[in-house]
Design an enzyme around this catalytic site. Structure first.
Site, PDB file in Angstrom:
ATOM      1  N   LEU A  35      -5.322   2.207   3.572  1.00 26.54           N
ATOM      2  CA  LEU A  35      -3.661   1.127   3.645  1.00 26.54           C
ATOM      3  C   LEU A  35      -2.553   2.278   4.887  1.00 26.54           C
ATOM      4  O   LEU A  35      -2.830   3.535   5.146  1.00 26.54           O
ATOM      5  CB  LEU A  35      -3.647   2.519   2.056  1.00 26.54           C
ATOM      6  CG  LEU A  35      -4.003   1.318   1.246  1.00 26.54           C
ATOM      7  CD1 LEU A  35      -2.344   1.370  -0.185  1.00 26.54           C
ATOM      8  CD2 LEU A  35      -4.031  -0.605   0.821  1.00 26.54           C
ATOM      9  N   HIS A  36      -2.206   1.493   5.479  1.00 28.33           N
ATOM     10  CA  HIS A  36      -0.764   1.625   5.923  1.00 28.33           C
ATOM     11  C   HIS A  36       0.414   1.411   5.982  1.00 28.33           C
ATOM     12  O   HIS A  36       0.544   0.498   5.063  1.00 28.33           O
ATOM     13  CB  HIS A  36      -0.752   1.720   7.431  1.00 28.33           C
ATOM     14  CG  HIS A  36      -1.496   0.003   7.885  1.00 28.33           C
ATOM     15  ND1 HIS A  36      -1.185  -1.307   7.783  1.00 28.33           N
ATOM     16  CD2 HIS A  36      -2.762  -0.818   7.753  1.00 28.33           C
ATOM     17  CE1 HIS A  36      -1.536  -2.547   7.322  1.00 28.33           C
ATOM     18  NE2 HIS A  36      -2.567  -1.758   7.782  1.00 28.33           N
ATOM     19  N   HIS A  39       0.186  -2.373   4.803  1.00 30.37           N
ATOM     20  CA  HIS A  39       0.251  -2.824   3.224  1.00 30.37           C
ATOM     21  C   HIS A  39       1.437  -2.106   2.440  1.00 30.37           C
ATOM     22  O   HIS A  39       1.870  -2.813   1.284  1.00 30.37           O
ATOM     23  CB  HIS A  39      -1.205  -2.036   2.482  1.00 30.37           C
ATOM     24  CG  HIS A  39      -2.443  -2.056   3.331  1.00 30.37           C
ATOM     25  ND1 HIS A  39      -2.913  -1.101   4.581  1.00 30.37           N
ATOM     26  CD2 HIS A  39      -2.895  -3.052   3.210  1.00 30.37           C
ATOM     27  CE1 HIS A  39      -4.147  -1.573   4.454  1.00 30.37           C
ATOM     28  NE2 HIS A  39      -4.488  -2.575   4.030  1.00 30.37           N
ATOM     29  N   GLN A  63     -17.019 -11.772   3.371  1.00 28.47           N
ATOM     30  CA  GLN A  63     -15.229 -12.019   4.012  1.00 28.47           C
ATOM     31  C   GLN A  63     -16.214 -11.435   5.011  1.00 28.47           C
ATOM     32  O   GLN A  63     -15.736 -11.769   6.454  1.00 28.47           O
ATOM     33  CB  GLN A  63     -14.155 -11.594   4.233  1.00 28.47           C
ATOM     34  CG  GLN A  63     -13.405 -10.691   3.602  1.00 28.47           C
ATOM     35  CD  GLN A  63     -12.151 -10.206   2.957  1.00 28.47           C
ATOM     36  OE1 GLN A  63     -11.814 -10.557   1.807  1.00 28.47           O
ATOM     37  NE2 GLN A  63     -11.423 -10.380   3.715  1.00 28.47           N
ATOM     38  N   GLY A 149       0.203 -10.438   3.784  1.00 28.20           N
ATOM     39  CA  GLY A 149       1.374 -10.257   5.270  1.00 28.20           C
ATOM     40  C   GLY A 149       0.874 -11.689   5.940  1.00 28.20           C
ATOM     41  O   GLY A 149      -0.206 -11.962   6.361  1.00 28.20           O
ATOM     42  N   LYS A 151       0.766 -10.329   8.782  1.00 19.79           N
ATOM     43  CA  LYS A 151      -0.125 -10.367  10.409  1.00 19.79           C
ATOM     44  C   LYS A 151      -1.201 -10.683  10.508  1.00 19.79           C
ATOM     45  O   LYS A 151      -1.905 -11.647  11.279  1.00 19.79           O
ATOM     46  CB  LYS A 151      -0.484  -8.462   9.736  1.00 19.79           C
ATOM     47  CG  LYS A 151      -1.912  -8.219   9.817  1.00 19.79           C
ATOM     48  CD  LYS A 151      -1.824  -7.591  11.627  1.00 19.79           C
ATOM     49  CE  LYS A 151      -3.025  -7.550  12.037  1.00 19.79           C
ATOM     50  NZ  LYS A 151      -4.165  -7.182  11.884  1.00 19.79           N
ATOM     51  N   GLN A 155      -4.846 -16.367   7.239  1.00 19.85           N
ATOM     52  CA  GLN A 155      -5.086 -16.036   5.274  1.00 19.85           C
ATOM     53  C   GLN A 155      -3.897 -16.510   4.684  1.00 19.85           C
ATOM     54  O   GLN A 155      -4.494 -17.382   3.344  1.00 19.85           O
ATOM     55  CB  GLN A 155      -5.273 -14.860   6.126  1.00 19.85           C
ATOM     56  CG  GLN A 155      -5.394 -14.055   4.907  1.00 19.85           C
ATOM     57  CD  GLN A 155      -6.238 -13.141   4.329  1.00 19.85           C
ATOM     58  OE1 GLN A 155      -7.222 -12.614   4.742  1.00 19.85           O
ATOM     59  NE2 GLN A 155      -4.748 -11.722   4.621  1.00 19.85           N
TER      60      GLN A 155
END
Ligand code: AMP
Length: 281
Positions: A35-36, A39, A63, A149, A151, A155
């Site tokens: 986690l960063h 997240h 995945q 996200g 990001k 997705q």
């Protein structure tokens, strides 16, 4: 107080049933750990939007189209639990691999169209793996809202589509990309960059920003892409998988930003695959 770590679906269901009986709303933040702040921004949004928050940590083998990438993926469960502590989430759900995919597991969730391009074209099976695990997590957590996200922009679109198509009663909430000060999008994979590669990694975002400005000024996409590619190759990137302008909602390819658009890129730096995307509006 630190959150309960729940590893069994039965225990998770029991907790969620109690919350739902009391009319409490449930938010879920699906992650693969390491986690960063990216997240944690989703966790913050979930805490603001829901009565109860479940953070899931599951490195989903389905995945990963590359077994080595799966082996090398950072695993930092203790650190992750510590980082979550100040957020006071209700549950950290860490399901067990064989419990998620027991012998005989035979179902695949596949979202058409959106997954034919960009990362879908370069990582065969990746989005089926994402769609399958996210469907399971939606059904397991019975979340009212799920936080993803921008990001991982493709997705986010895929997950929104699958929830709609399958009538899963969850609202998918997209949250902005959190970046390091030098512009590099935060990613668990950044941990895999050497010190030297880390210095050059922000060139990807810088080149994309330049390209987006050029597109908005009416520049030619072929020329702008060539310039951006040359710039990041000078910084040590070895393979640019794509650097495309796409319609924000459908991901159709565009030459000019005539409607809300996104510039999306994937490129390799010192053996690490980095992705990024920015709005071109
Ligand atoms: P991951 O653990 O990489 O599967 O990511 C879990 C969730 O965190 C996904 O919804 C990601 O899009 C999101 N996420 C990852 N990095 C960032 C970031 N830099 N900013 C915002 N969200 C992010």
């Amino acid at each position: 107080m630190s959150a309960a770590i729940v590893r069994s679906l039965a225990e998770l269901r029991q907790l969620v049933t109690g919350w739902k009986q009391r009319g409490e709303t449930v938010g879920v933040v699906p992650t693969m750990g390491a986690l960063h702040q990216g997240h944690l921004s989703l966790v913050r949004a979930a805490k603001e939007g829901c009565d109860r928050v479940i953070v899931t940590i599951f490195i989903n083998p389905k995945q990963f189209n590359n077994p080595e990438d799966y082996e090398n993926y950072p695993r930092t469960e203790e650190d992750d639990a510590q980082k979550l502590e100040p957020f006071d989430v209700d549950v950290v759900y860490v399901p067990d691999g064989p419990a998620m995919y027991p012998e005989g597991f035979a179902t695949n969730v596949s979202v058409g169209g959106l997954t034919d391009v960009l990362c879908g074209a370069h990582r065969p099976g990746h989005f089926d793996g994402v769609a399958t695990v996210v469907s399971k997590l939606f059904l397991q957590t019975q979340a009212d809202r799920a936080y993803f996200g921008e990001k991982d922009f493709q997705q986010l679109q895929v997950v929104t589509r699958l929830a709609g198509d399958l009538d899963i009663p969850v609202e998918v909430v997209g949250c902005p990309t959190i970046r390091e000060e030098d512009g590099l999008a935060m990613s668990s994979r950044n941990l895999l960059l050497s010190d030297r590669a880390r210095v050059w990694a922000p060139e990807l975002n810088a080149a994309m920003q330049d390209m987006a400005d050029g597109l908005l000024a009416g520049g030619d996409i072929t020329e702008l892409r060539a310039k951006a590619t040359a710039r990041i190759e000078r910084a040590g990137f070895t393979e640019v998988e794509y650097m495309d302008l796409r319609a924000r909602d459908t991901l159709e390819e565009l030459d000019t930003p005539t409607r809300p658009a996104r510039l999306l890129a994937a490129a390799w730096l010192a053996g690490v695959r980095l992705i990024d995307n920015i709005a071109v509006e």
